[in-house]
Design a protein around this motif. Sequence first.
Motif, PDB file in Angstrom:
ATOM      1  N   GLU A 214      43.678  30.772 -12.624  1.00 47.15           N
ATOM      2  CA  GLU A 214      43.016  29.949 -11.604  1.00 47.15           C
ATOM      3  C   GLU A 214      43.376  28.474 -11.743  1.00 47.15           C
ATOM      4  OE1 GLU A 214      40.654  33.741 -11.858  1.00 47.15           O
ATOM      5  OE2 GLU A 214      41.658  32.418 -13.297  1.00 47.15           O
ATOM      6  N   GLY A 215      43.811  28.045 -12.925  1.00 42.49           N
ATOM      7  CA  GLY A 215      44.172  26.643 -13.121  1.00 42.49           C
ATOM      8  C   GLY A 215      45.627  26.328 -12.848  1.00 42.49           C
ATOM      9  N   MET A 216      46.345  27.231 -12.170  1.00 39.82           N
ATOM     10  CA  MET A 216      47.762  27.021 -11.891  1.00 39.82           C
ATOM     11  C   MET A 216      48.032  26.972 -10.385  1.00 39.82           C
ATOM     12  SD  MET A 216      49.499  29.481 -14.777  1.00 39.82           S
ATOM     13  CE  MET A 216      50.994  29.659 -13.811  1.00 39.82           C
ATOM     14  N   SER A 217      47.085  26.449  -9.629  1.00 39.60           N
ATOM     15  CA  SER A 217      47.267  26.419  -8.175  1.00 39.60           C
ATOM     16  C   SER A 217      48.338  25.423  -7.760  1.00 39.60           C
ATOM     17  CB  SER A 217      45.943  26.080  -7.478  1.00 39.60           C
ATOM     18  OG  SER A 217      45.422  24.847  -7.963  1.00 39.60           O
ATOM     19  N   LYS A 218      48.509  24.372  -8.547  1.00 40.13           N
ATOM     20  CA  LYS A 218      49.543  23.386  -8.253  1.00 40.13           C
ATOM     21  C   LYS A 218      50.851  23.772  -8.933  1.00 40.13           C
ATOM     22  CE  LYS A 218      46.393  19.453  -7.721  1.00 40.13           C
ATOM     23  NZ  LYS A 218      46.054  18.084  -8.206  1.00 40.13           N
ATOM     24  N   ALA A 219      51.946  23.468  -8.284  1.00 34.67           N
ATOM     25  CA  ALA A 219      53.254  23.737  -8.882  1.00 34.67           C
ATOM     26  C   ALA A 219      53.452  22.841 -10.100  1.00 34.67           C
ATOM     27  CB  ALA A 219      54.354  23.486  -7.861  1.00 34.67           C
ATOM     28  N   PRO A 220      54.253  23.265 -11.060  1.00 32.17           N
ATOM     29  CA  PRO A 220      54.495  22.423 -12.236  1.00 32.17           C
ATOM     30  C   PRO A 220      55.217  21.138 -11.858  1.00 32.17           C
ATOM     31  CG  PRO A 220      55.980  24.308 -12.208  1.00 32.17           C
ATOM     32  CD  PRO A 220      54.982  24.539 -11.128  1.00 32.17           C
ATOM     33  N   ASP A 230      64.105  25.824 -17.067  1.00 35.87           N
ATOM     34  CA  ASP A 230      64.045  25.258 -18.412  1.00 35.87           C
ATOM     35  C   ASP A 230      63.091  25.972 -19.357  1.00 35.87           C
ATOM     36  OD1 ASP A 230      65.860  23.343 -17.616  1.00 35.87           O
ATOM     37  OD2 ASP A 230      64.333  21.842 -17.143  1.00 35.87           O
ATOM     38  N   GLN A 231      62.342  26.979 -18.844  1.00 38.51           N
ATOM     39  CA  GLN A 231      61.331  27.650 -19.655  1.00 38.51           C
ATOM     40  C   GLN A 231      61.680  29.133 -19.840  1.00 38.51           C
ATOM     41  OE1 GLN A 231      58.598  26.200 -21.097  1.00 38.51           O
ATOM     42  NE2 GLN A 231      59.297  24.206 -20.340  1.00 38.51           N
ATOM     43  N   PRO A 232      61.060  29.770 -20.818  1.00 31.61           N
ATOM     44  CA  PRO A 232      61.254  31.225 -20.958  1.00 31.61           C
ATOM     45  C   PRO A 232      60.799  31.948 -19.691  1.00 31.61           C
ATOM     46  CG  PRO A 232      60.237  30.312 -22.927  1.00 31.61           C
ATOM     47  CD  PRO A 232      60.229  29.218 -21.907  1.00 31.61           C
ATOM     48  N   LEU A 233      61.340  33.116 -19.461  1.00 29.57           N
ATOM     49  CA  LEU A 233      61.011  33.923 -18.290  1.00 29.57           C
ATOM     50  C   LEU A 233      59.500  34.133 -18.186  1.00 29.57           C
ATOM     51  CD1 LEU A 233      62.221  35.748 -15.989  1.00 29.57           C
ATOM     52  CD2 LEU A 233      61.999  37.651 -17.616  1.00 29.57           C
ATOM     53  N   GLY A 234      58.914  33.707 -17.048  1.00 26.08           N
ATOM     54  CA  GLY A 234      57.497  33.936 -16.796  1.00 26.08           C
ATOM     55  C   GLY A 234      56.550  33.005 -17.504  1.00 26.08           C
ATOM     56  N   ALA A 235      57.027  31.907 -18.075  1.00 27.75           N
ATOM     57  CA  ALA A 235      56.147  30.972 -18.767  1.00 27.75           C
ATOM     58  C   ALA A 235      55.166  30.329 -17.796  1.00 27.75           C
ATOM     59  CB  ALA A 235      56.960  29.894 -19.475  1.00 27.75           C
ATOM     60  N   ALA A 236      53.940  30.112 -18.254  1.00 25.63           N
ATOM     61  CA  ALA A 236      52.883  29.513 -17.434  1.00 25.63           C
ATOM     62  C   ALA A 236      52.858  28.000 -17.619  1.00 25.63           C
ATOM     63  CB  ALA A 236      51.541  30.116 -17.803  1.00 25.63           C
ATOM     64  N   TRP A 237      52.075  27.314 -16.781  1.00 25.23           N
ATOM     65  CA  TRP A 237      51.985  25.854 -16.839  1.00 25.23           C
ATOM     66  C   TRP A 237      50.538  25.425 -16.601  1.00 25.23           C
ATOM     67  CZ3 TRP A 237      54.513  28.485 -12.899  1.00 25.23           C
ATOM     68  CH2 TRP A 237      53.909  28.446 -11.638  1.00 25.23           C
ATOM     69  N   GLY A 238      50.349  24.109 -16.444  1.00 25.25           N
ATOM     70  CA  GLY A 238      49.019  23.579 -16.170  1.00 25.25           C
ATOM     71  C   GLY A 238      48.051  23.936 -17.287  1.00 25.25           C
ATOM     72  N   GLY A 239      46.863  24.413 -16.902  1.00 21.93           N
ATOM     73  CA  GLY A 239      45.859  24.791 -17.891  1.00 21.93           C
ATOM     74  C   GLY A 239      46.231  26.007 -18.703  1.00 21.93           C
ATOM     75  N   GLU A 240      47.315  26.686 -18.323  1.00 24.35           N
ATOM     76  CA  GLU A 240      47.768  27.877 -19.050  1.00 24.35           C
ATOM     77  C   GLU A 240      49.030  27.601 -19.872  1.00 24.35           C
ATOM     78  OE1 GLU A 240      46.012  30.429 -19.297  1.00 24.35           O
ATOM     79  OE2 GLU A 240      44.682  30.457 -17.555  1.00 24.35           O
ATOM     80  N   THR A 241      49.391  26.341 -20.010  1.00 28.22           N
ATOM     81  CA  THR A 241      50.587  26.015 -20.783  1.00 28.22           C
ATOM     82  C   THR A 241      50.467  26.553 -22.209  1.00 28.22           C
ATOM     83  OG1 THR A 241      50.975  23.993 -19.498  1.00 28.22           O
ATOM     84  CG2 THR A 241      52.021  24.127 -21.656  1.00 28.22           C
ATOM     85  N   GLY A 242      51.482  27.278 -22.645  1.00 30.17           N
ATOM     86  CA  GLY A 242      51.494  27.824 -23.993  1.00 30.17           C
ATOM     87  C   GLY A 242      50.603  29.026 -24.193  1.00 30.17           C
ATOM     88  N   ARG A 243      50.067  29.585 -23.092  1.00 30.65           N
ATOM     89  CA  ARG A 243      49.100  30.670 -23.208  1.00 30.65           C
ATOM     90  C   ARG A 243      49.641  31.955 -22.599  1.00 30.65           C
ATOM     91  NH1 ARG A 243      43.257  28.152 -23.752  1.00 30.65           N
ATOM     92  NH2 ARG A 243      42.925  30.329 -24.289  1.00 30.65           N
TER      93      ARG A 243
END
Length: 441
Positions: A214-220, A230-243
């Motif tokens: 829910e915290g990834m509504s905005k594009a990175p 530049d990131q691994p396949l399927g990597a998350a961003w925003g509030g889910e960065t590193g998760r």
Amino acid sequence: MLRTFFAAALCGVALSAGAVCAADAETLTGKAAFGDWSKDKPGVVRHITADDLEAPGATPSASNAPAPVERPADALPKVPAGFKVELVASGIDNPRAIRFAPNGDLFIANSGDNEVLVLRPGAGAKPQVFAADLDQPYGIGFYPPGPNPKWIYIANGGSIVRFPYKPGDLKAEGKPEVIVDKLPTGGHWTRDLAFSPDGKTMYVAVGSSSNVAEGMSKAPEGGLSAWAKDQPLGAAWGGETGRANVLSFDPEGENRAIFATGIRNCAGLAIDPSSGAPWCAVNERDALGDNVPFDYATHVEKGAFYGWPWYYIGNHEDPRHAGARPDLAGKATIPDVLFQAHSAPLNIAFYESDAFGPDYKGSAFVTLHGSWNRGTRTGYKVVRLIFKDGKPTGEYEDFMTGFVLSNENVWGRPVGVAVAPDGSLYVSDDGSGSIWRVSKS
């Protein structure tokens, strides 16, 4: 007919307390495998495949949290005929992940009290505090792997710490040394860890912050295309960065990398001794109906993407992210063993002992903590993953059941599972605050 006769005859013998004879074991497939607590019993085998998925929203999304009740005085978990179950510890506030030290001491993450306990199994033994003042401790590992570890590693909610350790220690010495700091906190807090057999890699599981990003509504920042490049396949961003990842480090906490992505909540992490591969027991997402999507256990491949939040169980697109990531279509890895949706798998342990007999050696046990997002309750049991020639067949078998009294009332919820040096199986239960031991009768 003969098989039924002989099974029934064997069931006529006296059974140990809690033992259940599964006369004429059956394998349930398709929708028949979507059972509930009232149909669970040791010996029932289920085989669910990706083809069994219903459409999202085929049933309403339920909110059906259990009403925890005190364990009735005569209640014991049910196990297969030829086994017995016994209570070895009780009165623990929040027993979660458990691990055996090489010398046979059992370490217990008492997460709610921010401590790790140690229990030396034996008549009248009681857990004692090994380390206190931790922060939601969960995963526990001994390093280096083998009979003479020098360190005990503990996964806090936001860090990995370690204490010096030698076999037999019942109290941590000194303050914890921080090995990995600044792990993401909040949301799914159960951080588990495991070491590769050669001791060169430490795997750490970090669950998502939310149900479905829910915290990834905005594009990175910089745009999605640049991020994906530049990131691994399927990597998350925003509030889910590193998760929603399995991370890898060296044992000193250096050389941090994303090992695999798209794993919503790998609440249990273990190493398959036959292959050396890490395995995850995974809680999938909620609010798509009673039977969507399936939870799972799987070996984790380096660089693989397991779908969250855009896809699930292969190329099934989550309607809440429809059209968001066409670049990931067809790229999500299908897990090895699919569980009934909302079963909530938490921990996994591989079984390499001869103590339970040849049918059990080479399989794995997974704890199912139990559903809340399902109209009819499911989970609340320990299941066995069936392997053939070192490979999972996709089938899983009810092994330890009986924690549910009714569709409303539950007295036990399995969390941790570990194999003792003598081959017996230990299970933590945070519903009744207990540790159970299963052995051959």
